[in-house]
Design a protein around this motif. Structure first.
Motif, PDB file in Angstrom:
ATOM      1  N   LEU A  28       0.898  -1.290  -0.003  1.00 21.86           N
ATOM      2  CA  LEU A  28       0.086   0.083  -0.066  1.00 21.86           C
ATOM      3  C   LEU A  28       0.839   1.323  -0.029  1.00 21.86           C
ATOM      4  O   LEU A  28       1.802   1.361   0.783  1.00 21.86           O
ATOM      5  CB  LEU A  28      -0.768  -0.021   1.419  1.00 21.86           C
ATOM      6  CG  LEU A  28      -1.776   1.289   1.379  1.00 21.86           C
ATOM      7  CD1 LEU A  28      -2.724   1.461   0.362  1.00 21.86           C
ATOM      8  CD2 LEU A  28      -2.324   1.292   2.649  1.00 21.86           C
ATOM      9  N   ASN A  30       0.432   5.761  -0.532  1.00 27.91           N
ATOM     10  CA  ASN A  30      -0.484   6.819  -0.399  1.00 27.91           C
ATOM     11  C   ASN A  30       0.050   8.070  -0.698  1.00 27.91           C
ATOM     12  O   ASN A  30       1.276   8.435  -0.210  1.00 27.91           O
ATOM     13  CB  ASN A  30      -1.308   6.644   0.936  1.00 27.91           C
ATOM     14  CG  ASN A  30      -0.616   7.231   2.188  1.00 27.91           C
ATOM     15  OD1 ASN A  30       0.174   6.302   2.617  1.00 27.91           O
ATOM     16  ND2 ASN A  30      -0.810   8.461   2.619  1.00 27.91           N
ATOM     17  N   VAL A  56      -2.991   1.707  -4.127  1.00 29.41           N
ATOM     18  CA  VAL A  56      -2.777   3.271  -4.091  1.00 29.41           C
ATOM     19  C   VAL A  56      -3.840   3.870  -3.632  1.00 29.41           C
ATOM     20  O   VAL A  56      -4.732   4.107  -3.997  1.00 29.41           O
ATOM     21  CB  VAL A  56      -2.122   3.953  -5.188  1.00 29.41           C
ATOM     22  CG1 VAL A  56      -1.552   5.329  -4.935  1.00 29.41           C
ATOM     23  CG2 VAL A  56      -0.984   3.234  -5.969  1.00 29.41           C
ATOM     24  N   ALA A  57      -3.648   4.611  -2.321  1.00 34.23           N
ATOM     25  CA  ALA A  57      -4.643   5.488  -1.635  1.00 34.23           C
ATOM     26  C   ALA A  57      -4.158   6.620  -2.120  1.00 34.23           C
ATOM     27  O   ALA A  57      -3.324   7.377  -1.573  1.00 34.23           O
ATOM     28  CB  ALA A  57      -4.759   5.264  -0.174  1.00 34.23           C
ATOM     29  N   VAL A  58      -5.306   7.492  -2.457  1.00 31.92           N
ATOM     30  CA  VAL A  58      -5.179   8.891  -3.082  1.00 31.92           C
ATOM     31  C   VAL A  58      -6.044   9.771  -2.007  1.00 31.92           C
ATOM     32  O   VAL A  58      -7.295   9.333  -2.081  1.00 31.92           O
ATOM     33  CB  VAL A  58      -5.591   9.086  -4.632  1.00 31.92           C
ATOM     34  CG1 VAL A  58      -5.321  10.443  -4.742  1.00 31.92           C
ATOM     35  CG2 VAL A  58      -4.706   8.146  -5.491  1.00 31.92           C
ATOM     36  N   ASN A  59      -5.579  10.728  -1.455  1.00 26.55           N
ATOM     37  CA  ASN A  59      -6.286  11.507  -0.635  1.00 26.55           C
ATOM     38  C   ASN A  59      -7.428  12.204  -1.327  1.00 26.55           C
ATOM     39  O   ASN A  59      -7.025  12.859  -2.624  1.00 26.55           O
ATOM     40  CB  ASN A  59      -5.257  12.861  -0.153  1.00 26.55           C
ATOM     41  CG  ASN A  59      -4.236  12.194   0.883  1.00 26.55           C
ATOM     42  OD1 ASN A  59      -3.295  11.518   0.442  1.00 26.55           O
ATOM     43  ND2 ASN A  59      -4.475  12.690   2.211  1.00 26.55           N
ATOM     44  N   VAL A  93      -6.665   1.554  -7.310  1.00 26.76           N
ATOM     45  CA  VAL A  93      -6.462   2.770  -6.509  1.00 26.76           C
ATOM     46  C   VAL A  93      -7.965   3.061  -5.586  1.00 26.76           C
ATOM     47  O   VAL A  93      -8.777   2.779  -6.204  1.00 26.76           O
ATOM     48  CB  VAL A  93      -6.547   3.981  -7.649  1.00 26.76           C
ATOM     49  CG1 VAL A  93      -6.914   5.446  -7.003  1.00 26.76           C
ATOM     50  CG2 VAL A  93      -5.045   3.936  -8.453  1.00 26.76           C
ATOM     51  N   VAL A 101      -4.185   7.519   6.553  1.00 25.96           N
ATOM     52  CA  VAL A 101      -4.439   6.495   5.767  1.00 25.96           C
ATOM     53  C   VAL A 101      -4.829   5.242   6.776  1.00 25.96           C
ATOM     54  O   VAL A 101      -4.902   4.323   6.341  1.00 25.96           O
ATOM     55  CB  VAL A 101      -3.263   6.133   4.702  1.00 25.96           C
ATOM     56  CG1 VAL A 101      -2.065   5.657   5.619  1.00 25.96           C
ATOM     57  CG2 VAL A 101      -3.646   5.248   3.589  1.00 25.96           C
ATOM     58  N   VAL A 104      -7.670   2.744   5.682  1.00 23.46           N
ATOM     59  CA  VAL A 104      -7.359   2.112   4.369  1.00 23.46           C
ATOM     60  C   VAL A 104      -6.555   0.930   4.952  1.00 23.46           C
ATOM     61  O   VAL A 104      -6.777  -0.254   4.507  1.00 23.46           O
ATOM     62  CB  VAL A 104      -6.754   3.055   3.481  1.00 23.46           C
ATOM     63  CG1 VAL A 104      -6.180   2.068   2.228  1.00 23.46           C
ATOM     64  CG2 VAL A 104      -7.576   4.366   2.966  1.00 23.46           C
ATOM     65  N   GLN A 113       3.368  -1.476   4.008  1.00 24.03           N
ATOM     66  CA  GLN A 113       2.820  -0.108   3.794  1.00 24.03           C
ATOM     67  C   GLN A 113       4.392   0.761   3.385  1.00 24.03           C
ATOM     68  O   GLN A 113       5.079   0.372   4.190  1.00 24.03           O
ATOM     69  CB  GLN A 113       2.266   0.733   5.067  1.00 24.03           C
ATOM     70  CG  GLN A 113       2.477   2.042   5.301  1.00 24.03           C
ATOM     71  CD  GLN A 113       1.236   2.791   4.437  1.00 24.03           C
ATOM     72  OE1 GLN A 113       0.479   2.037   3.711  1.00 24.03           O
ATOM     73  NE2 GLN A 113       1.233   3.906   4.412  1.00 24.03           N
ATOM     74  N   LYS A 115       6.173   4.177   2.304  1.00 25.93           N
ATOM     75  CA  LYS A 115       6.431   5.639   2.254  1.00 25.93           C
ATOM     76  C   LYS A 115       7.354   6.161   1.555  1.00 25.93           C
ATOM     77  O   LYS A 115       8.381   5.408   1.254  1.00 25.93           O
ATOM     78  CB  LYS A 115       6.428   6.292   3.831  1.00 25.93           C
ATOM     79  CG  LYS A 115       5.153   5.827   4.677  1.00 25.93           C
ATOM     80  CD  LYS A 115       3.997   6.735   4.116  1.00 25.93           C
ATOM     81  CE  LYS A 115       2.869   7.123   5.203  1.00 25.93           C
ATOM     82  NZ  LYS A 115       1.838   7.971   4.729  1.00 25.93           N
TER      83      LYS A 115
END
Length: 160
Positions: A28, A30, A56-59, A93, A101, A104, A113, A115
């Motif tokens: 993951l 983000n 991918v977690a998109v704000n 996505v 996050v 999620v 995870q 970064k």
């Protein structure tokens, strides 16, 4: 147009179950991904190298404003998600509204995870959440030599 790669927060447990059943791992990543640049690309390619699948977690726009301030995002959430979906290294996505996050992570339970390099494994805010269920954290991408904030500054300077 919404891509078949787009999933909702409610669908993430299904994504997890399908990956687990197939013996595949999930990473993951983000971010906001506003004014997409090469640093974003290198981060996502590096994140994909950490597992078999990349989510991918998109704000969302609201989440972006909460984190970056009232002038952001420049690009609306649907367009930012569409750009990320177009990348070959990205499998799914999800847009998220929270300031962080963690929701999620709780829904997906990624194996890792990931970064960007503005973090270290010891400074990743969600590390305890991920490690609590046996996941790991990682850092990927090139040195933090690119930023949307810097791009915005350069664009504003050319208008003066």
């Amino acid at each position: 147009m919404i891509s078949p790669k787009r999933v909702t927060l409610a669908e993430l447990p299904r994504v997890r179950a399908a990956a687990s059943a197939a013996g595949r791992t999930i990473a993951l990543a983000n971010g906001v991904f506003d004014l997409f640049h090469v640093g974003h690309l290198r981060y996502l390619k590096g994140a994909r190298a950490e597992a078999d699948l990349l989510v991918v977690a998109v704000n969302s726009d609201a989440s972006t404003r909460a984190n970056k301030g009232p002038g952001r995002p420049i690009v609306p959430e649907g367009e930012r998600a569409e750009i990320v979906e177009a990348l070959g290294c990205v499998d799914h996505v999800v847009l998220f509204d929270s300031k962080d996050v963690v929701p999620v992570i709780r829904a997906l339970r990624p194996d890792v995870q990931v970064k960007g390099t503005d973090y270290t494994p010891d400074t990743i805010p969600e590390a305890a959440e991920v490690r609590a269920y046996g996941g790991r954290v990682a850092v990927a991408g090139d040195p933090k030599d690119h930023s949307t904030t810097e791009l915005i500054g350069k664009l504003e300077a050319t208008r003066r």
